[in-house]
Write an enzyme that holds these catalytic residues in place. Structure first.
Site, PDB file in Angstrom:
ATOM      1  N   ASP A   4     -10.798   5.819   8.201  1.00  0.00           N
ATOM      2  CA  ASP A   4      -9.874   5.571   7.082  1.00  0.00           C
ATOM      3  C   ASP A   4     -10.279   5.969   5.846  1.00  0.00           C
ATOM      4  O   ASP A   4     -11.624   5.805   5.821  1.00  0.00           O
ATOM      5  CB  ASP A   4      -9.142   4.180   7.139  1.00  0.00           C
ATOM      6  N   HIS A  49      -0.672   0.434  -1.260  1.00  0.00           N
ATOM      7  CA  HIS A  49      -1.911  -0.356  -0.257  1.00  0.00           C
ATOM      8  C   HIS A  49      -1.682  -1.867  -0.785  1.00  0.00           C
ATOM      9  O   HIS A  49      -1.639  -2.067  -1.812  1.00  0.00           O
ATOM     10  CB  HIS A  49      -3.094   0.131  -0.498  1.00  0.00           C
TER      11      HIS A  49
END
Ligand SMILES: [Zn+2]
Length: 284
Positions: A82, A179
């Site tokens: 990621d 996020h």
């Protein structure tokens, strides 16, 4: 079975109108539980690792652990790095054995994002590794402007050109997602998801998949999102599962084992949420 390519997993999901959770993990248990949950619901899963966690555990330990788990798994398991924010981190992931990497040039101007992503694409192709990129910028859920200002969102008009120039396998998009924990509940721009989907055949990725209201997740899957990154929520589910058992257990193993049932409850519910049409894979 060995690892399944993330590209293959996402293309299958896209074809069968479900989405795959990509759980951010940081140790053996967090990876093992995500795979165990996938087996319970007979669905593919993507295990991903955030490079910032290398302060705790190396990329190679994670890659080797997940490969070993995948070998014994009864469902397809993908392994993904990621948020590599530079060329070196992405290539370090490939060298460590990740079969899919994200190169995140989303904070850069369009042409620089294309250049960085293309560099990684060239090397990844040599090693048969899949590449995810990001267009538009998914910021933080704790900064209101990051996820509510459409200037940060993916411009559908740029999508086709970006995908053609970079030849990536999947694309992370910004459509009101952010996020971490959200300051206020996100309001995803569904029309934008549809407009982006109309511009490209490659699978679309939702970062900041934690704490998005269920009905918005479901609608995003129906509109064509194929991968949902889930880090914060999974971390919290593990923490919550651990809290009540810590006081009662007298060994470390006891705590981890006692957490499992609650963690699996959280994980299996997430698979079901991402699968609005009830697709079910075969037992392998
Ligand atoms: Zn992300």
């Amino acid at each position: 079975m060995s690892l399944t390519s993330v590209k293959e997993i996402l293309q299958h999901a896209s074809k069968h109108a479900y989405a795959v959770p990509a759980f951010n993990i940081f140790n053996y248990e967090s990876a093992m539980w995500a795979i165990k949950a996938a087996e319970k619901v007979r669905m593919p899963v993507i295990i991903q690792f955030f490079p910032g966690y290398t302060i705790h555990v190396s990329m190679r330990v994670i890659a080797d652990t997940v490969k070993d788990l995948a070998r014994n798994a009864r469902v397809p398991v993908g392994l993904h790095l990621d948020h590599a924010r530079d060329f070196e981190t992405a290539i370090a992931g490939i060298a460590a054995g990740f079969s899919s990497v994200m190169i995140d040039g989303s904070a850069l101007p369009f042409e620089d994002n294309v250049a960085l992503t293309s560099q990684v694409r060239r090397v990844a192709t040599v090693f048969g590794v899949d590449v995810e990129a990001e267009l538009g910028h998914v910021g933080s859920g704790s900064k209101l402007d990051d996820f509510t200002n459409p200037n940060n969102y993916t411009d559908p008009k740029e999508v086709k050109r970006f995908v053609e120039l970079t030849d990536v396998d999947s694309l992370a998009i910004a459509v009101g997602n952010g996020h971490g924990h959200y300051l206020t509940a996100p309001v995803l721009d569904f029309e934008r998801i549809s407009a982006i989907k109309a511009e490209t055949d490659i699978p679309l990725v939702m970062h900041g998949g934690s704490d998005i209201p269920d009905e918005q997740i479901r609608e995003s899957v129906i509109r064509g999102m194929s991968k949902f990154n889930i880090a914060t929520e999974y971390g919290c589910a593990m923490y919550k599962a651990q809290e009540p058992v810590v006081a009662q257990q007298d060994s470390h193993f006891g705590v981890l084992h006692a957490m499992e049932e609650k963690v699996l409850e959280y994980l299996t519910a997430k698979f079901e949420l991402l699968n609005p049409n009830g697709y079910r894979g075969d037992e392998k």
